[in-house]
Scaffold this motif. Structure first.
Motif, PDB file in Angstrom:
ATOM      1  N   THR A   1       7.694   8.941   4.969  1.00  0.00           N
ATOM      2  CA  THR A   1       6.514   8.779   3.833  1.00  0.00           C
ATOM      3  C   THR A   1       5.821   9.265   2.501  1.00  0.00           C
ATOM      4  O   THR A   1       7.611   8.817   1.777  1.00  0.00           O
ATOM      5  N   PRO A   2       4.968   8.229   1.549  1.00  0.00           N
ATOM      6  CA  PRO A   2       4.878   7.889   0.331  1.00  0.00           C
ATOM      7  C   PRO A   2       5.213   9.547   0.199  1.00  0.00           C
ATOM      8  O   PRO A   2       6.001   9.155  -1.304  1.00  0.00           O
ATOM      9  N   ASP A   3       4.233  10.572   0.530  1.00  0.00           N
ATOM     10  CA  ASP A   3       4.782  11.984  -0.296  1.00  0.00           C
ATOM     11  C   ASP A   3       6.336  12.603  -0.205  1.00  0.00           C
ATOM     12  O   ASP A   3       6.380  13.701  -0.700  1.00  0.00           O
ATOM     13  N   GLY A   4       7.037  12.222   1.062  1.00  0.00           N
ATOM     14  CA  GLY A   4       8.197  12.732   1.246  1.00  0.00           C
ATOM     15  C   GLY A   4       8.007  13.495   2.296  1.00  0.00           C
ATOM     16  O   GLY A   4       8.968  14.134   3.435  1.00  0.00           O
ATOM     17  N   THR A   5       6.913  14.310   2.541  1.00  0.00           N
ATOM     18  CA  THR A   5       6.499  15.801   3.689  1.00  0.00           C
ATOM     19  C   THR A   5       6.670  14.961   4.972  1.00  0.00           C
ATOM     20  O   THR A   5       5.435  13.900   4.854  1.00  0.00           O
TER      21      THR A   5
ATOM     22  N   VAL B   1       3.507   5.767   7.430  1.00  0.00           N
ATOM     23  CA  VAL B   1       5.044   5.752   8.054  1.00  0.00           C
ATOM     24  C   VAL B   1       5.894   4.729   8.072  1.00  0.00           C
ATOM     25  O   VAL B   1       5.554   4.020   7.968  1.00  0.00           O
ATOM     26  N   TYR B   2       6.664   4.492   6.421  1.00  0.00           N
ATOM     27  CA  TYR B   2       7.119   3.014   5.994  1.00  0.00           C
ATOM     28  C   TYR B   2       8.752   3.347   6.524  1.00  0.00           C
ATOM     29  O   TYR B   2       9.533   4.796   6.117  1.00  0.00           O
TER      30      TYR B   2
ATOM     31  N   MET C   1       3.158   5.979  -2.889  1.00  0.00           N
ATOM     32  CA  MET C   1       4.032   6.807  -3.412  1.00  0.00           C
ATOM     33  C   MET C   1       4.382   6.991  -5.214  1.00  0.00           C
ATOM     34  O   MET C   1       4.150   7.827  -5.846  1.00  0.00           O
ATOM     35  N   LEU C   2       3.915   5.897  -5.467  1.00  0.00           N
ATOM     36  CA  LEU C   2       3.668   5.601  -6.789  1.00  0.00           C
ATOM     37  C   LEU C   2       2.589   6.556  -7.770  1.00  0.00           C
ATOM     38  O   LEU C   2       3.108   8.048  -8.318  1.00  0.00           O
ATOM     39  N   LYS C   3       1.841   6.925  -6.428  1.00  0.00           N
ATOM     40  CA  LYS C   3       0.644   8.083  -6.932  1.00  0.00           C
ATOM     41  C   LYS C   3       1.527   9.796  -6.951  1.00  0.00           C
ATOM     42  O   LYS C   3       0.282  10.520  -7.957  1.00  0.00           O
ATOM     43  N   ASN C   4       2.046   9.869  -6.497  1.00  0.00           N
ATOM     44  CA  ASN C   4       2.715  10.798  -6.280  1.00  0.00           C
ATOM     45  C   ASN C   4       3.940  10.839  -6.825  1.00  0.00           C
ATOM     46  O   ASN C   4       4.598  12.200  -6.884  1.00  0.00           O
ATOM     47  N   CYS C   5       4.097  10.213  -8.206  1.00  0.00           N
ATOM     48  CA  CYS C   5       5.330  10.261  -9.224  1.00  0.00           C
ATOM     49  C   CYS C   5       5.098  11.025 -10.268  1.00  0.00           C
ATOM     50  O   CYS C   5       5.258  11.052 -11.699  1.00  0.00           O
ATOM     51  N   THR C   6       3.556  12.230  -9.935  1.00  0.00           N
ATOM     52  CA  THR C   6       4.032  13.090 -11.230  1.00  0.00           C
ATOM     53  C   THR C   6       4.436  14.554 -11.063  1.00  0.00           C
ATOM     54  O   THR C   6       4.739  14.867  -9.860  1.00  0.00           O
TER      55      THR C   6
ATOM     56  N   ARG D   1       0.966  -1.338   0.123  1.00  0.00           N
ATOM     57  CA  ARG D   1      -0.037  -0.089  -0.045  1.00  0.00           C
ATOM     58  C   ARG D   1       0.653   1.395   0.197  1.00  0.00           C
ATOM     59  O   ARG D   1       0.587   2.187  -1.370  1.00  0.00           O
ATOM     60  N   TRP D   2       2.290   1.298   1.082  1.00  0.00           N
ATOM     61  CA  TRP D   2       2.698   2.806   0.941  1.00  0.00           C
ATOM     62  C   TRP D   2       3.451   2.857  -0.444  1.00  0.00           C
ATOM     63  O   TRP D   2       3.054   3.483  -0.924  1.00  0.00           O
TER      64      TRP D   2
END
Length: 447
Positions: free
Chosen positions: A371-375, A282-283, A92-97, A87-88
């Protein structure tokens, strides 16, 4: 006001310091026998707001596939058997735009720039020393494609008014003279506002300053469970684990009561918050470092050099060189992989050949809470009146520690923060961060 801070790394200790300075009665709970003995112990040493960049970026999915076939790849993925890992990675892939990257980088830069300013003020106020240098970060590139790709970062730097300088290959020695001997570089990006320093030294010394302000440190204890009533966390049950140096505790549970609780447990935050029904992404992202004794000052770095190809930072810390980087998604695995040491040695010798005694270097690994978005996740825990979160800083815990600690202290004490908190709390994950009813039970947590 009584505040319990869970976690004695650099993020937890800075939070405790600013809370105590604001008049709170603070207790820090830490499972290790001292401050900064896990992720904060031997990180890359960078305080790099200018390099606050999300790992989730356009092109990363394709790069990740290519890295799978490379021996010295900056990223490796090993299934840990958990649905959470899958899931994490999907998040993360969803934030790769391009759009998400710009939003996330602005949030990260906002926190990191503020944090650097807080660190400077703290240094001026206390005189704290930690092998610090204020000569900036130099990001070096080996291909024209990398030079082109960094333009999106430069656009955000301009928007955030972060000073920078683009460099040709022949200009790199103006910033780092030893790079005159390094082959294969095509250019660089210098961020003069960045700093370096030994995070472990800093945290240990700040803990002593915090102790002088009345902060109590409970080392060598585990969080057993959180006690709740309705929407309020009323206390934390702790117990001293086996082998702790303080024999005055027998391992029996002890309840610490508090008006506020701050979770700064790094990679353990996901499990702890999960006991309250919160799904906070948080991974643990595993990183490695070498600490190399310097044998030739003239060939050593002056500050930090970031190798874009390998995602490895080479940092000067006093009479040592700290070489850190790479990322492994493999759960809570802390085994040392000798192949990662090969990569760190390759970068060290390639950029600063002869500078240090590489065979004598100490090899270390730690888990970064990402986090998957880095923030990072900063602010009130959704659904809880007195529970706050300060975690998820990834590779930038040292960079963002002071700003995050000051911001959390202000929120905890009911003061207006110095910067906008938009997009920083767990609320940004929507239903994934929502509370599932747990009936107010006391649930165990291994943190």
């Amino acid at each position: 006001m009584k505040v319990i801070v869970l976690g004695g790394g650099v993020v937890g200790v800075t939070t405790a310091y600013y809370l105590a300075r604001g008049g709170a009665q603070v207790t820090v709970v830490e499972r290790q026998d001292g401050a900064a003995l896990e992720t904060s112990f031997a990180n890359a040493g960078q305080v790099s707001p200018g390099y606050s960049t999300p790992w989730a970026a356009p092109g990363i999915p394709v790069k990740a596939l290519k890295w799978m076939l490379q021996r010295h790849a900056p990223l490796a993925i090993r299934a840990d058997g958990s649905l959470f890992q899958l899931r994490w990675m999907a998040q993360m892939l969803k934030n790769c735009t391009s759009a998400r990257y710009a939003v996330n980088k602005e949030r990260m830069t906002r926190v990191a720039e503020y944090s650097r300013d807080c660190l400077r003020q703290l240094r001026a106020d206390t005189g704290i020393q930690y092998d610090q240098r204020t000569l900036g970060t130099l990001q070096v590139f080996r291909t024209p494609k990398q030079l082109q790709a960094v333009q999106s970062d430069i656009a955000v730097l301009r928007e955030c008014e972060v000073p920078f300088r683009e460099l040709r290959a022949d200009e790199l020695p103006e910033i780092e003279p030893a790079l005159a001997h390094a082959p294969g570089l095509v250019g660089g990006l210098h961020l003069p506002g960045d700093e370096t320093g030994d995070c472990h030294q800093f945290t240990q010394r700040l803990a002593e300053l915090a102790r002088g302000l009345g902060v109590q440190f409970r080392y060598g204890v585990d969080v057993q469970r959180l006690q709740t009533q309705g929407r309020t966390v009323t206390g934390v049950h702790i117990a001293r684990h086996n082998g702790a140096r303080d024999a005055s505790h027998t391992g029996e549970s002890e309840l610490l009561s508090a008006d506020r609780v701050v979770v700064a447990l790094g990679c353990a935050s996901h499990e702890l918050l999960g006991t309250l029904g919160l799904d906070v992404p948080v991974y643990p992202v595993k990183g490695y470092s070498l600490t190399v004794p310097i044998v030739d000052e003239a060939r050593a770095p002056r500050s930090t050099v970031m190798d874009e190809t390998y995602k490895v930072a080479v940092t000067r810390l006093g009479n040592r060189i700290r070489v850190g980087g790479m990322a492994e998604l493999a759960g809570h695995d802390l085994r040392l992989n000798p192949r990662r040491r090969e990569t760190l040695e390759l970068v060290t010798q390639g950029l600063f050949a002869g500078a240090g005694d590489v065979p004598a270097a100490s090899f270390w690994t730690g888990l970064r809470p990402m986090t998957p978005d880095g923030t990072p996740i900063l602010g009130r825990a959704p659904g809880w009146d007195n529970l706050l979160v300060n975690t998820g800083h990834g590779t930038l815990g040292w960079t963002m520690a002071c700003g995050s600690g000051k911001l959390l202290a202000d929120l905890t004490l009911g003061r207006q923060p110095d910067i906008s908190t938009d997009g920083l709390s767990a609320d940004r994950y929507g239903k994934n961060s929502g509370q599932r009813s747990m009936g107010g039970r006391q649930l165990p947590v291994h943190a």
